[in-house]
Write a protein that holds these residues in place. Structure first.
Motif: not given
Length: 132
Positions: A114-132
């Motif tokens: 899991a990674y946290e990203f922040v949008g240029e508009d201030g929103r927060v995104l939880l990004f789930i990276e999948t490694y195959c």
């Protein structure tokens, strides 16, 4: 009689003659994955910057509930002609979190982080990276 010498091409002229990256980039592919690139632009033009990660599972669990946006997996976006992180609907988030959490620190593939990203508009995104 003197022979005419052919004028040498300058470095600037050779650079100008090269195709632009947009012309040479294959359609339907990432240039770099969002985590490696430390950010990405979504199909609506919002730039998301990597804020932190990989996250501790407790923080990721909190963001699975509180983040403005959550992604897991990828999809092909026709408008921008490339693969992008798949945004989850609110109703999909609990099941996606359970699936992702079960694959954190897994001994076999796929593995999720899991990674946290922040949008240029201030929103927060939880990004789930999948490694195959």
């Amino acid at each position: 009689m003197s022979k005419k010498q052919k004028r040498a091409t300058t470095f600037a002229e050779e650079l100008a003659a090269l195709p632009s990256p947009a012309e040479t980039e294959p359609r339907g592919s990432y240039v770099q994955m969002p985590v490696a690139a430390r950010g990405f632009t979504d199909a609506d033009g919002c730039y998301w910057r990597l804020a932190r990660g990989p996250l501790d599972p407790r923080r990721a669990k909190r963001l699975a509930v509180d983040a403005d946006v959550m992604t897991m997996g990828t999809y092909y976006e026709e408008r921008v002609e490339r693969w992008l992180p798949r945004l989850l609907a609110e109703a999909e988030r609990p099941a996606a979190w359970v699936e992702a959490r079960a694959r954190f620190d897994a001994d076999e593939l796929p593995i999720h982080e899991a990674y946290e990203f922040v949008g240029e508009d201030g929103r927060v995104l939880l990004f789930i990276e999948t490694y195959c």
